[in-house]
Motif scaffolding. Structure first.
Motif, short mmCIF file in Angstrom:
data_model
loop_
_atom_site.label_atom_id
_atom_site.label_comp_id
_atom_site.label_asym_id
_atom_site.label_seq_id
_atom_site.Cartn_x
_atom_site.Cartn_y
_atom_site.Cartn_z
N ILE A 93 0.87 -1.17 0.00
CA ILE A 93 0.00 0.00 0.00
C ILE A 93 0.91 1.22 0.00
O ILE A 93 1.56 1.52 1.01
CB ILE A 93 -0.92 0.01 1.23
CG1 ILE A 93 -1.74 -1.28 1.31
CG2 ILE A 93 -1.83 1.23 1.20
CD1 ILE A 93 -2.56 -1.42 2.59
N ASP A 94 1.00 1.90 -1.13
CA ASP A 94 1.79 3.13 -1.22
C ASP A 94 0.91 4.28 -0.78
O ASP A 94 -0.15 4.54 -1.38
CB ASP A 94 2.29 3.35 -2.65
CG ASP A 94 3.56 2.55 -2.94
OD1 ASP A 94 4.39 2.43 -2.03
OD2 ASP A 94 3.70 2.05 -4.07
N ILE A 95 1.32 4.99 0.28
CA ILE A 95 0.47 5.97 0.93
C ILE A 95 0.97 7.40 0.70
O ILE A 95 2.13 7.62 0.37
CB ILE A 95 0.37 5.68 2.44
CG1 ILE A 95 1.76 5.73 3.11
CG2 ILE A 95 -0.27 4.33 2.68
CD1 ILE A 95 1.73 5.47 4.60
N GLY A 96 0.06 8.36 0.87
CA GLY A 96 0.43 9.77 0.78
C GLY A 96 0.86 10.21 -0.60
O GLY A 96 1.62 11.17 -0.74
N LEU A 97 0.37 9.55 -1.65
CA LEU A 97 0.82 9.86 -3.01
C LEU A 97 0.09 11.07 -3.58
O LEU A 97 -1.10 11.28 -3.33
CB LEU A 97 0.59 8.66 -3.92
CG LEU A 97 1.31 7.36 -3.57
CD1 LEU A 97 0.96 6.29 -4.59
CD2 LEU A 97 2.82 7.57 -3.51
N GLU A 98 0.80 11.82 -4.38
CA GLU A 98 0.18 12.90 -5.13
C GLU A 98 -0.55 12.33 -6.34
O GLU A 98 -0.28 11.21 -6.79
CB GLU A 98 1.24 13.92 -5.56
CG GLU A 98 1.87 14.65 -4.39
CD GLU A 98 2.88 15.70 -4.83
OE1 GLU A 98 3.34 15.62 -5.99
OE2 GLU A 98 3.20 16.58 -4.02
N VAL A 99 -1.46 13.14 -6.86
CA VAL A 99 -2.28 12.70 -7.99
C VAL A 99 -1.42 12.26 -9.16
O VAL A 99 -1.63 11.18 -9.74
CB VAL A 99 -3.24 13.84 -8.42
CG1 VAL A 99 -3.93 13.49 -9.73
CG2 VAL A 99 -4.27 14.10 -7.34
N SER A 100 -0.46 13.07 -9.54
CA SER A 100 0.34 12.76 -10.72
C SER A 100 1.15 11.48 -10.53
O SER A 100 1.41 10.75 -11.49
CB SER A 100 1.27 13.92 -11.06
OG SER A 100 2.06 14.27 -9.95
N THR A 101 1.54 11.19 -9.29
CA THR A 101 2.27 9.95 -9.02
C THR A 101 1.38 8.74 -9.23
O THR A 101 1.78 7.75 -9.86
CB THR A 101 2.82 9.96 -7.58
OG1 THR A 101 3.60 11.13 -7.38
CG2 THR A 101 3.66 8.74 -7.32
N LYS A 102 0.16 8.81 -8.72
CA LYS A 102 -0.78 7.71 -8.93
C LYS A 102 -1.06 7.51 -10.41
O LYS A 102 -1.09 6.37 -10.90
CB LYS A 102 -2.09 7.98 -8.16
CG LYS A 102 -1.97 7.85 -6.66
CD LYS A 102 -3.32 7.95 -5.98
CE LYS A 102 -3.84 9.35 -5.91
NZ LYS A 102 -5.08 9.46 -5.11
N MET A 103 -1.27 8.61 -11.12
CA MET A 103 -1.56 8.51 -12.54
C MET A 103 -0.40 7.87 -13.29
O MET A 103 -0.58 6.98 -14.13
CB MET A 103 -1.86 9.90 -13.10
CG MET A 103 -3.09 10.57 -12.54
SD MET A 103 -4.62 9.81 -13.12
CE MET A 103 -4.64 10.39 -14.83
#
Length: 534
Positions: free
Chosen positions: A242-252
């Motif tokens: 579970i990768d947490i605290g990610l910014e939107v662009s990172t998830k995308m």
């Protein structure tokens, strides 16, 4: 344990664009190993959220529920259909006594905790004692209903739970009673904390996964418990990150490059549309109980005037808001249509009508030129921001000034903890922990919730309190329906919030993953043991 390239560190974030927002990522500028090339069978979940606690007696938010429902076995589980049904957890059967207050739970035989200890009725009784002693996390569901001494061990596989008073949805809340290993927890007790500090870095459960590593601010790694009593599908995952605290662009970026398998629900509508067009990514879209409200703080001027609140309710452009959210499903009152006992009979419906808004303002005790409100929303959720801009424009047409302020969600929660500092207006997606109208109505409209973000209107009404209590104490389904119909009618007339939409819940899903299902219950939409890789 060695970790695959699918998990990233904060040093890698800039590879995926860094900035929050819609987060378009230039194809080809980053690389990564495809999940289906992962020899360890690792599943990667991507989320903006971070847990405040992973102790099941102290945690309650969505990510914390996801963690707990995968690491611990609850007394009962929800299945993955919508609406969900209760299935076996630690208990395989239960019975309610004629007194309407005493439940007898029969436990499954031969269940084991991750360390090999047997799961017994003593562990169930201890878990109840512990959560009601700590009085945090899910304990609010059982306040005034359970005490530290409510559970009695009948034998090794039978436990009796006696409530202080009848609570109709009691079994519906049991998926939040996570069973911990009594011996293991007490072995690590420090200063009477009931093992709380130890459980922030370790697990003591019997669920389908076990905590392997927790790197605060970065990731949580889970290993599959191959001795779990349930079933894993062919092609199931051996490890979950579970990768947490990610910014939107990172998830995308991670989804586009197949470094992630599943996003959270907190992307903006345009982000999901982008993912739907991406190679190897599919979109899960489900209408469940994902309600969208905008609270109006009734303790502040001019929102203490019902005519001002009704005027705002008429001035609001619901169709535009639903377009921003990406849904066509309106919210016709305090409850979503799919919820048991939801009704529109006698429930006042507010539609975009500026003439009706002006008529309400004429009945107000405030001069129109003096009416000004402040709307606070999270800058990282563009839908909330766009709806604020729409309100600013629409309300100006009837003379209401809207001031727009930004605040992170943690700050909004902190502000809402004091009615004096609570935002005048702020948005909320109404996620629920259990499948019953009480899950919405008690936490949002009972006076005991004043001073929390869940009751962001600081709504307090003696008649509603009495009806909500009656709804909890009533077992008969038809009688409950009548009670909840009256509750919905009164709240709608009081106009304490904008009932905006029953929003579509969306997740980006790697196309090679099967088994994902949204059952509408917070924390139970992500059951990693059901997932497999094609």
């Amino acid at each position: 344990m060695a970790r695959s390239n699918a998990n990233i560190s904060r040093r890698d974030v800039m590879k995926y664009g860094g900035a929050a927002g819609v987060g378009t990522v230039i194809a080809g500028c980053i690389g990564g190993e495809s999940p289906d090339d992962d020899a360890e069978g690792e599943f990667v979940y991507l989320t903006t959220q971070q847990p405040s606690s992973i102790d099941p007696a102290r945690s309650l938010d969505e990510l914390e529920g996801i963690y707990n429902s995968n690491v611990y076995d609850p007394l009962l589980r929800y299945d993955d259909q919508f609406p969900p049904e209760l299935t076996a957890g630690v208990a395989e059967d239960w019975d309610l006594d004629d007194d309407g207050r005493t439940y007898t739970f029969e436990l499954q035989d031969d269940l084991e905790f991750h360390n090999g200890d047997p799961v017994t009725a003593d562990d169930v009784a201890f878990s109840i004692e512990r959560v009601m002693s700590i009085r945090e996390g899910p304990s609010w569901m059982w306040e005034g209903l359970l005490t530290e001494d409510s559970a009695t061990v009948v034998d090794e596989t039978t436990v009796e739970v006696e409530l202080e008073e009848t609570f109709a949805p009691f079994t519906a809340t049991m998926p939040w009673l996570f069973i911990v290993n009594e011996d293991q927890v007490l072995e690590h007790e420090d200063g009477g904390d009931l093992g709380g500090d130890w459980l922030e870095d370790n697990s003591a459960g019997s669920g389908p996964f076990e905590l392997a590593e927790y790197q605060r601010g970065e990731s949580i790694t889970l290993e599959r418990n191959d001795d779990w009593w349930g079933e894993f599908p062919d092609g199931g995952f051996a490890e979950v990150t579970i990768d947490i605290g990610l910014e939107v662009s990172t998830k995308m970026g991670m989804m586009r490059n197949h470094d992630g398998h599943l996003t959270d629900r907190w992307l903006a509508y345009p982000n999901y549309m982008e993912l739907d067009e991406a190679d190897g990514v599919s979109l899960s879209e489900t209408e469940t109980y994902n309600t969208y409200y905008i609270y109006m703080n009734m303790l502040t001027e001019p929102l203490d005037d019902v005519h001002v609140r009704r005027a705002i309710s008429y001035a609001f452009d619901y169709e535009t808001a639903m377009s921003i959210l990406g849904t066509e499903d309106s919210l016709n009152g305090p409850l979503p249509d799919a919820m048991e006992h939801a009704t529109t009979d006698g429930v006042h419906q507010y539609e975009h009508d500026l003439d009706a808004a002006e008529a309400e303002l004429e009945q107000s005790d405030y001069d129109i030129e003096d009416i000004e409100v402040t709307y606070v929303s999270q800058p990282d959720i563009s839908a909330n921001q766009d709806i604020g801009l729409m309100m600013e424009d629409e309300f100006s047409q009837i003379g209401i000034t809207v001031n727009l302020e930004d605040a992170p969600w943690t700050r909004i929660v902190e502000m809402a903890s004091d009615p004096e500092t609570s935002p005048q207006m702020f948005p909320l997606w109404g996620l629920i922990e259990y499948d019953d109208p009480d899950a919405f109505l008690w936490s949002m409209w009972h006076s005991s919730s004043v001073g929390t973000y869940l009751n962001g209107s600081n709504y307090e009404d003696d008649e509603i309190d009495a009806l909500l209590q009656e709804g909890r104490r009533t077992i008969d389904t038809d009688e409950r329906a009548d009670i909840y119909a009256e509750i919905q009618q009164i709240i709608a007339e009081d106009a304490p919030t904008l009932f905006v939409a029953n929003d579509v819940t969306r997740f980006g899903v790697n196309s090679d993953v099967s088994g994902f299902a949204d059952n509408g219950i917070m924390g139970y939409t992500h059951q990693f043991h059901n997932y497999s890789q094609e």
